[in-house]
Design a protein around this motif. Structure first.
Motif, mmCIF file in Angstrom:
data_model
loop_
_atom_site.group_PDB
_atom_site.id
_atom_site.type_symbol
_atom_site.label_atom_id
_atom_site.label_comp_id
_atom_site.label_asym_id
_atom_site.label_seq_id
_atom_site.Cartn_x
_atom_site.Cartn_y
_atom_site.Cartn_z
ATOM 1 N N LEU A 158 0.961 -0.702 -0.055
ATOM 2 C CA LEU A 158 -0.027 -0.017 -0.121
ATOM 3 C C LEU A 158 1.131 1.233 -0.373
ATOM 4 O O LEU A 158 2.281 1.245 0.678
ATOM 5 N N GLY A 159 0.064 2.736 -0.647
ATOM 6 C CA GLY A 159 1.270 3.534 -0.980
ATOM 7 C C GLY A 159 1.195 4.056 -0.597
ATOM 8 O O GLY A 159 2.154 4.870 -0.004
ATOM 9 N N ASP A 160 0.728 4.340 0.849
ATOM 10 C CA ASP A 160 1.313 4.937 2.271
ATOM 11 C C ASP A 160 2.026 4.423 3.416
ATOM 12 O O ASP A 160 1.394 5.611 4.209
ATOM 13 N N GLU A 161 2.037 3.740 3.207
ATOM 14 C CA GLU A 161 2.946 3.146 4.644
ATOM 15 C C GLU A 161 4.530 2.262 4.259
ATOM 16 O O GLU A 161 4.086 1.235 3.722
ATOM 17 N N PHE A 162 5.298 2.819 5.001
ATOM 18 C CA PHE A 162 6.524 1.647 4.873
ATOM 19 C C PHE A 162 7.225 1.240 6.218
ATOM 20 O O PHE A 162 6.726 1.205 7.079
ATOM 21 N N MET A 163 7.968 -0.035 6.452
ATOM 22 C CA MET A 163 8.446 -0.378 7.295
ATOM 23 C C MET A 163 10.182 0.153 7.467
ATOM 24 O O MET A 163 10.800 0.016 6.164
ATOM 25 N N ASP A 164 10.243 -0.340 8.821
ATOM 26 C CA ASP A 164 12.342 0.319 9.183
ATOM 27 C C ASP A 164 12.959 -0.580 8.743
ATOM 28 O O ASP A 164 12.467 -1.400 8.364
ATOM 29 N N GLU A 165 13.248 0.209 7.882
ATOM 30 C CA GLU A 165 14.465 -0.762 7.032
ATOM 31 C C GLU A 165 15.665 -1.640 8.008
ATOM 32 O O GLU A 165 15.601 -2.493 7.003
ATOM 33 N N THR A 166 15.671 -1.143 8.489
ATOM 34 C CA THR A 166 16.641 -2.388 9.702
ATOM 35 C C THR A 166 15.807 -3.361 10.469
ATOM 36 O O THR A 166 16.122 -4.324 10.809
ATOM 37 N N ALA A 167 14.843 -3.549 10.338
ATOM 38 C CA ALA A 167 12.954 -4.918 10.610
ATOM 39 C C ALA A 167 12.869 -5.024 9.364
ATOM 40 O O ALA A 167 11.232 -4.996 9.546
ATOM 41 N N PRO A 168 13.041 -5.890 8.464
ATOM 42 C CA PRO A 168 12.387 -5.929 7.072
ATOM 43 C C PRO A 168 11.344 -6.569 7.589
ATOM 44 O O PRO A 168 12.000 -7.401 8.388
ATOM 45 N N LEU A 169 9.874 -7.121 7.126
ATOM 46 C CA LEU A 169 9.420 -7.630 6.707
ATOM 47 C C LEU A 169 8.541 -8.936 5.764
ATOM 48 O O LEU A 169 8.711 -9.841 5.423
ATOM 49 N N LEU A 170 8.858 -8.121 4.196
ATOM 50 C CA LEU A 170 8.019 -8.404 2.605
ATOM 51 C C LEU A 170 9.525 -9.777 2.618
ATOM 52 O O LEU A 170 8.938 -10.384 2.147
ATOM 53 N N PRO A 171 10.655 -9.778 3.190
ATOM 54 C CA PRO A 171 11.260 -10.433 2.858
ATOM 55 C C PRO A 171 11.065 -12.178 3.081
ATOM 56 O O PRO A 171 10.380 -13.213 2.395
ATOM 57 N N ALA A 172 10.702 -12.583 4.191
ATOM 58 C CA ALA A 172 9.446 -13.371 5.285
ATOM 59 C C ALA A 172 8.591 -13.467 4.345
ATOM 60 O O ALA A 172 8.461 -14.786 4.388
ATOM 61 N N MET A 173 7.608 -12.876 4.468
ATOM 62 C CA MET A 173 6.387 -12.975 3.775
ATOM 63 C C MET A 173 6.580 -13.607 2.607
ATOM 64 O O MET A 173 6.422 -14.645 1.330
ATOM 65 N N LEU A 174 7.554 -13.543 1.025
ATOM 66 C CA LEU A 174 7.771 -13.851 0.075
ATOM 67 C C LEU A 174 7.847 -15.341 0.018
ATOM 68 O O LEU A 174 8.075 -15.786 -0.543
ATOM 69 N N ASP A 175 9.315 -15.262 0.932
ATOM 70 C CA ASP A 175 9.360 -17.079 1.298
ATOM 71 C C ASP A 175 9.000 -17.820 2.243
ATOM 72 O O ASP A 175 8.167 -18.927 1.507
#
Ligand code: G1P
Length: 314
Positions: free
Chosen positions: A142-159
């Motif tokens: 979504l275009g109005d939120e993002f996560m702290d780059e030192t605590a990424p979430l997307l890689p685990a979601m993709l795995d």
């Protein structure tokens, strides 16, 4: 069917490489600032919100980003384009730092766009991505939120999605009075060992924006999804729901009822929600405080400024 069999059936086990960013909304919460400037381009320190989001995608290995835009929002695309004139001026001046900063957005990923003619809901926006992503799994950011780059979430979601072939969501825990702003999930413990180090739960149901007394849990869906290609067919079958809009939550609910596996990762890192003025201000202050260049001076000023409010109530 076991998870592994289902993964073979629905997915090749390959990590999704495309992301879709729905960004056609009118941003009425930020008017009049967003009358001529898309909210996704509001700066957080010196980068627009949308750049943080594309950086988050690129850092997770996504190389192809589709922006779903709307009327008056084409400047979002310009941000990710080259600017030869500006670049040559900076080159002449030997300003290598600014030159790198200007080039960076165009180097993050391949950016594609399409237009959502009418904003009829998040599910409707995502449906525009069908011909671009085809039958493959893909991420939605979504275009109005993002996560702290030192605590990424997307890689685990993709795995996780590459393993299950199903729906993968991200959750935060919210207070009862906040459930009406989010999709809320009912969950049960997940199969052990799905993704190392991630707090994974199995999703058994989803409700869009329930009141506190109707919420099945305190787990709220945040703006990161990894979805199988079959979501498009489900969106076509989804009737208008909350707010009379075609909701992505309802389309995912259809797939869930049809036995598509759905999991969520509980996120406990810092999430910046720039969709509302308060969250936007918090993001600016938090990120400015963390900056090596501005942080020390800004933190000192901020402490003194806030200290000056001691004992005052308004
Ligand atoms: C959308 C989704 C909702 C989700 C939220 C996360 O709502 O419909 O399920 O919890 O994003 O930010 P919106 O904020 O677009 O109203």
């Amino acid at each position: 069917m076991t998870l592994d069999e289902d993964a073979n059936h629905a997915n090749t086990g390959r990590r999704a490489v495309k992301a879709v960013i729905p960004a056609a909304g009118l941003a009425t919460r930020f008017l009049p600032a967003t009358k001529a400037v898309p909210k996704e381009l509001l700066p957080v320190v010196d980068r627009p919100v949308l750049q943080y989001i594309v950086e988050e995608a690129a850092a997770a290995g996504i190389s192809d980003v589709l922006l779903i835009t709307g009327r008056g929002k084409t400047s979002m695309v310009d941000h990710f384009d080259r600017q030869p004139y500006l670049e040559s001026r900076l080159e002449e001046k030997g300003d290598t730092e600014r030159l790198a900063a200007v080039r960076r957005p165009s180097e993050l990923a391949e950016i594609y766009t399409c237009r959502q003619g009418e904003p009829l809901g998040l599910g409707h926006a995502v449906s525009y991505a069908e011909s671009h992503v085809g039958g493959e799994s893909f991420a939605v950011l979504l275009g109005d939120e993002f996560m702290d780059e030192t605590a990424p979430l997307l890689p685990a979601m993709l795995d996780l999605q590459a393993k299950t072939g199903g729906i993968v969501l991200a959750f935060i825990e919210v207070k009862p009075e906040e459930t009406k702003r989010y999709g809320i999930a009912s969950v049960e413990p997940a199969e052990a060992g799905l993704v190392e180090g991630a707090e994974v739960v199995k999703v058994t149901g989803l409700v869009e924006k329930p009141k506190a007394d109707q919420a099945p849990s305190n787990l709220a869906v945040v703006g990161r999804y990894v979805l199988p290609g079959k979501i498009f067919d489900a969106i076509r079958r989804t009737k208008p729901g909350s707010g009379n809009e075609i909701q992505l939550t309802d389309a995912m609910g259809l797939l869930l009822d049809e036995g598509v596996p759905a999991h969520g990762i509980i996120y406990r890192g810092l999430r910046y929600d720039t969709g509302m003025p308060l969250g936007y201000l918090q993001a600016v202050v938090q990120l400015a405080c963390q900056r090596d260049d501005l942080g020390p001076e800004f933190r000192q000023w901020l402490g003194e400024f806030v200290g000056g409010f001691g004992g005052r109530s308004g």
